[in-house]
Scaffold this active site. Sequence first.
Site, PDB file in Angstrom:
ATOM      1  N   SER A  42       0.847  -1.186   0.000  1.00  0.00           N
ATOM      2  CA  SER A  42       0.000   0.000   0.000  1.00  0.00           C
ATOM      3  C   SER A  42       0.894   1.252   0.000  1.00  0.00           C
ATOM      4  O   SER A  42       1.672   1.448  -0.929  1.00  0.00           O
ATOM      5  CB  SER A  42      -0.960  -0.027   1.195  1.00  0.00           C
ATOM      6  OG  SER A  42      -1.976   0.931   1.046  1.00  0.00           O
TER       7      SER A  42
ATOM      8  N   ASP B 193      -8.949  -4.558  -6.197  1.00  0.00           N
ATOM      9  CA  ASP B 193      -8.510  -3.725  -5.073  1.00  0.00           C
ATOM     10  C   ASP B 193      -9.508  -2.587  -4.871  1.00  0.00           C
ATOM     11  O   ASP B 193      -9.740  -1.777  -5.774  1.00  0.00           O
ATOM     12  CB  ASP B 193      -7.106  -3.171  -5.356  1.00  0.00           C
ATOM     13  CG  ASP B 193      -6.445  -2.600  -4.104  1.00  0.00           C
ATOM     14  OD1 ASP B 193      -7.143  -1.963  -3.304  1.00  0.00           O
ATOM     15  OD2 ASP B 193      -5.226  -2.783  -3.950  1.00  0.00           O
TER      16      ASP B 193
ATOM     17  N   HIS C 150      -7.579  -5.353  -1.635  1.00  0.00           N
ATOM     18  CA  HIS C 150      -6.327  -4.692  -1.247  1.00  0.00           C
ATOM     19  C   HIS C 150      -5.392  -5.638  -0.500  1.00  0.00           C
ATOM     20  O   HIS C 150      -4.180  -5.568  -0.658  1.00  0.00           O
ATOM     21  CB  HIS C 150      -6.642  -3.467  -0.390  1.00  0.00           C
ATOM     22  CG  HIS C 150      -5.479  -2.543  -0.200  1.00  0.00           C
ATOM     23  ND1 HIS C 150      -4.751  -2.006  -1.244  1.00  0.00           N
ATOM     24  CD2 HIS C 150      -4.899  -2.059   0.941  1.00  0.00           C
ATOM     25  CE1 HIS C 150      -3.792  -1.235  -0.778  1.00  0.00           C
ATOM     26  NE2 HIS C 150      -3.854  -1.245   0.543  1.00  0.00           N
TER      27      HIS C 150
END
Length: 224
Positions: free
Chosen positions: A80, A154, A186
């Site tokens: 991320s 995602d 994600h």
Amino acid sequence: APTVRAGWWGGRTWDHVLAAAGIVVFRADPYPASGQGARSAWTAHTRLGDREIADIVELIGWLTDHEWIDPDRIGIAGHSYGGFITAAAMTRTTLFAAGISGAPVTDGRLYDTIYTERYMGTLQDNPDGYAATSVVERAGDLHGRMLLAWGDMDDNVHPANPIRLLDRLVRADRDVVPLMYPGRRHGISSGHYRRVQYEFILEALQPDPAGSPRPGDSEGGGIP
């Protein structure tokens, strides 16, 4: 948010696995993520990544001062925002032989406004900051081999982020290994992903065999 704790939080199983394979595992929080409130967080204001990369360069400099570190076999990994930092570090420096960038934000113009504008301001007010911190714009400067992973569903970092970076890396003929997980959001953790990461690390960094001299051994050392 800080990630470094004075203890084996969660057991750190992954760290133990890498250490057993001959990899020195090193964790550090750059100053904006040190938990010092606005005093630290806002050092990243309008230029996400700049202060973090400067801190990483200093940290790696400290690390390579030790004789048991091979400066030619250093890797970096993150997911991320950590994926963004990994990609940024690999395109702004020549410190890393390899990196794993998971679900990265690669350009602030491709992420949600509630987060991006909090730190970067609006695109209209800060066009230079957005352009300067874009990993996509620096793709041709990639140094080292990158494993780029993401889920095609995602719901946090839109897949356009890694896909656009991948396109630029391919166009620039850089060393990238793409890994897209169908139906994943994600969080793309799985046994398969762990195995791929482990094999990628061993191939890219080529650690010394188990039993090589450890830090402090009389013969000198040894572990990359």
